[in-house]
Design a protein around this motif. Structure first.
Motif, short mmCIF file in Angstrom:
data_model
loop_
_atom_site.label_atom_id
_atom_site.label_comp_id
_atom_site.label_asym_id
_atom_site.label_seq_id
_atom_site.Cartn_x
_atom_site.Cartn_y
_atom_site.Cartn_z
N UNK A 1 -10.40 -2.84 65.18
CA UNK A 1 -11.79 -3.07 64.78
C UNK A 1 -11.85 -3.81 63.45
N UNK A 2 -10.87 -3.59 62.58
CA UNK A 2 -10.81 -4.33 61.32
C UNK A 2 -10.54 -5.80 61.55
N UNK A 3 -9.70 -6.12 62.53
CA UNK A 3 -9.44 -7.52 62.88
C UNK A 3 -10.71 -8.17 63.41
N UNK A 4 -11.45 -7.45 64.25
CA UNK A 4 -12.71 -7.97 64.78
C UNK A 4 -13.70 -8.22 63.64
N UNK A 5 -13.82 -7.27 62.72
CA UNK A 5 -14.73 -7.43 61.59
C UNK A 5 -14.37 -8.67 60.76
N UNK A 6 -13.08 -8.84 60.48
CA UNK A 6 -12.63 -10.00 59.71
C UNK A 6 -12.89 -11.29 60.47
N UNK A 7 -12.70 -11.28 61.79
CA UNK A 7 -12.98 -12.45 62.63
C UNK A 7 -14.45 -12.84 62.50
N UNK A 8 -15.36 -11.88 62.65
CA UNK A 8 -16.78 -12.21 62.60
C UNK A 8 -17.22 -12.66 61.21
N UNK A 9 -16.61 -12.13 60.17
CA UNK A 9 -16.91 -12.59 58.81
C UNK A 9 -16.53 -14.06 58.68
N UNK A 10 -15.35 -14.43 59.17
CA UNK A 10 -14.92 -15.83 59.12
C UNK A 10 -15.80 -16.70 60.02
N UNK A 11 -16.18 -16.19 61.18
CA UNK A 11 -17.04 -16.93 62.11
C UNK A 11 -18.36 -17.28 61.42
N UNK A 12 -18.89 -16.34 60.68
CA UNK A 12 -20.16 -16.56 59.97
C UNK A 12 -19.98 -17.45 58.75
N UNK A 13 -19.00 -17.15 57.92
CA UNK A 13 -18.85 -17.82 56.62
C UNK A 13 -18.09 -19.13 56.67
#
Length: 159
Positions: free
Chosen positions: A39-51
């Protein structure tokens, strides 16, 4: 990826000269550690996707697994997802559709990814062969509406 640094052993028996460096070297950008949970990898992925955009997010995701060695395939995935993203507007957020745990070493996440014009779905499967989670499979699609329509059909009733 850069090659791992080799351990260097200092020579013994000869005095070392002391050198003082008065110039300030530019700090190398720190590579953030990959989170310890799927879930931490998913969170980091979505942060990069947004930013940072599609390319950075996909590169990060695939970097979790050293066995993904198809740069052409990853580039094609990024180009297709980027093209889709240009037509569906700004990223607005995500909703977890489902999370399934097959075992302590295999997990599945499906997310509704909200954009201004329409949603898309991201599906992640993570595998933990030993001590660290790695990406096992990543897919995206925009077919949720067809699935919902099919689920709502009269002929689709369960006995």
């Amino acid at each position: 990826r850069a090659a791992p640094a080799k351990n260097a052993k200092a020579k013994t028996g000869t005095p070392a000269a002391t050198v003082t460096d008065t110039t300030k070297a530019a700090a190398a950008p720190a590579t953030p550690a990959i989170p310890k949970t799927a879930s931490g990898i998913v969170d980091a992925f979505f942060k990069k996707y947004k930013d940072d955009g599609t390319s950075s997010a996909v590169d990060y995701l695939f970097s979790t697994n050293k066995y993904f060695t198809n740069p052409a395939g990853i580039s094609q995935l990024k180009a297709k997802l980027d093209s889709l993203r240009q037509g569906i507007g700004t990223y607005l957020g995500r909703d977890l559709i489902v999370q399934k745990t097959a075992s302590t070493s295999l997990v599945f996440y499906s997310y509704l990814v909200k954009h201004e014009v329409q949603p898309i779905r991201f599906t992640f499967i993570f595998y933990k062969p030993q001590n660290e989670w790695v990406l096992y499979r990543f897919k995206y699609d925009d077919q949720m509406d067809a699935e919902l329509e099919e689920a709502g059909r009269i002929n689709n009733k369960h006995p």
